[in-house]
Design a protein around this motif. Sequence first.
Motif, PDB file in Angstrom:
ATOM      1  N   GLN A   1     -14.129   0.174  -0.362  1.00  0.00           N
ATOM      2  CA  GLN A   1     -15.299   0.134  -0.621  1.00  0.00           C
ATOM      3  C   GLN A   1     -15.878   0.608   0.502  1.00  0.00           C
ATOM      4  O   GLN A   1     -15.053   1.532   1.348  1.00  0.00           O
TER       5      GLN A   1
ATOM      6  N   TRP B   1       0.623  -0.795   0.203  1.00  0.00           N
ATOM      7  CA  TRP B   1       0.104  -0.268   0.163  1.00  0.00           C
ATOM      8  C   TRP B   1       1.045   1.339   0.337  1.00  0.00           C
ATOM      9  O   TRP B   1       1.487   1.291   0.634  1.00  0.00           O
TER      10      TRP B   1
ATOM     11  N   LYS C   1     -14.776   1.506   4.199  1.00  0.00           N
ATOM     12  CA  LYS C   1     -13.792   0.142   4.418  1.00  0.00           C
ATOM     13  C   LYS C   1     -12.485   0.610   4.048  1.00  0.00           C
ATOM     14  O   LYS C   1     -12.264   1.022   2.894  1.00  0.00           O
ATOM     15  N   HIS C   2     -11.462  -0.236   4.492  1.00  0.00           N
ATOM     16  CA  HIS C   2      -9.804  -0.166   4.191  1.00  0.00           C
ATOM     17  C   HIS C   2      -9.605  -1.170   3.083  1.00  0.00           C
ATOM     18  O   HIS C   2      -8.485  -2.024   3.886  1.00  0.00           O
ATOM     19  N   GLN C   3     -10.593  -2.200   2.823  1.00  0.00           N
ATOM     20  CA  GLN C   3     -10.072  -2.781   1.951  1.00  0.00           C
ATOM     21  C   GLN C   3     -10.572  -2.676   0.246  1.00  0.00           C
ATOM     22  O   GLN C   3     -11.291  -2.051   0.382  1.00  0.00           O
ATOM     23  N   PHE C   4     -10.947  -2.962  -0.708  1.00  0.00           N
ATOM     24  CA  PHE C   4     -10.482  -2.340  -2.299  1.00  0.00           C
ATOM     25  C   PHE C   4     -11.349  -3.228  -3.003  1.00  0.00           C
ATOM     26  O   PHE C   4     -10.993  -4.388  -3.346  1.00  0.00           O
ATOM     27  N   ASP C   5     -12.923  -2.532  -3.694  1.00  0.00           N
ATOM     28  CA  ASP C   5     -13.548  -3.644  -4.766  1.00  0.00           C
ATOM     29  C   ASP C   5     -12.799  -3.378  -6.184  1.00  0.00           C
ATOM     30  O   ASP C   5     -14.128  -4.014  -6.599  1.00  0.00           O
TER      31      ASP C   5
ATOM     32  N   LEU D   1      -3.091   6.645   0.576  1.00  0.00           N
ATOM     33  CA  LEU D   1      -5.138   6.861   0.678  1.00  0.00           C
ATOM     34  C   LEU D   1      -5.142   8.227   0.486  1.00  0.00           C
ATOM     35  O   LEU D   1      -4.598   8.950   1.151  1.00  0.00           O
TER      36      LEU D   1
ATOM     37  N   TYR E   1      -8.603  10.630   1.076  1.00  0.00           N
ATOM     38  CA  TYR E   1     -10.034  10.159   1.763  1.00  0.00           C
ATOM     39  C   TYR E   1     -11.150  11.010   1.325  1.00  0.00           C
ATOM     40  O   TYR E   1     -10.696  11.688   0.509  1.00  0.00           O
TER      41      TYR E   1
END
Lengths: 106, 118
Positions: free
Chosen positions: B99, B47, B102-106, B50, B52
């Motif tokens: 998502q 990573w 959230k801190h995962q990636f869709d 990011l 936001y």
Amino acid sequence: DIQMTQSPSSVSASVGDRVTITCRASQGIYSWLAWYQQKPGTAPNLLIYEASSLQDGVPSRFSGSGSGRDFTLTISSLQPEDFATYYCQQADSFPLTFGGGTKVEI
Amino acid sequence: EVQLVETGGGLIQPGGSLRLSCAASGFSVSDNDMTWVRQTPGKGLEWVSLLYRRGTPKYADSLKGRFTISRDDSKNTLYLEMNGLRAEDTALYYCARHQVGKHQFDYWGQGTLVTVSS
């Protein structure tokens, strides 16, 4: 940083086999764990989030479990399209970190 | 349909600068948290940064202020400005959508390759 350790690093399996991959976090991450599948030449694809929730469109043969430090991804009956590399990722704290990957081979 | 298309990678000399772009379609980058992840054969997935949706950035500590994430809402595009590039920055760089909340990636782009070499 939270270290994510996957095992095994590779597994040989056949179509129809049940395959289990584990991921251990260096500290507790509650259920903030995601699993991705990556095929050669393509980006990772989200399979499971929050340890056990199946992403939309992902076949039900994929399942995830665990909480705290220890997590598991299970493929109940391996299909030809499932031969790929699988990664876990902790989504609990920064920096976000990934496991080293598990290659599922024929 | 959600799509992310990264551009801007290439061969750059050590110490150089590069700006990566990630053009989004099917959703608004301003409504989502967005991330850059890089991948190398040796270090795997890492990573990087990011942004936001409210505009606050976060970075991997190892970048030590060399990278800057930003977006242009009018172009629906995410950027990664990379300065002082080093050989160890050589990687395939992906942008990804979080998502919601959230801190995962869709969704991920196809990646753009950055090679730092003289």
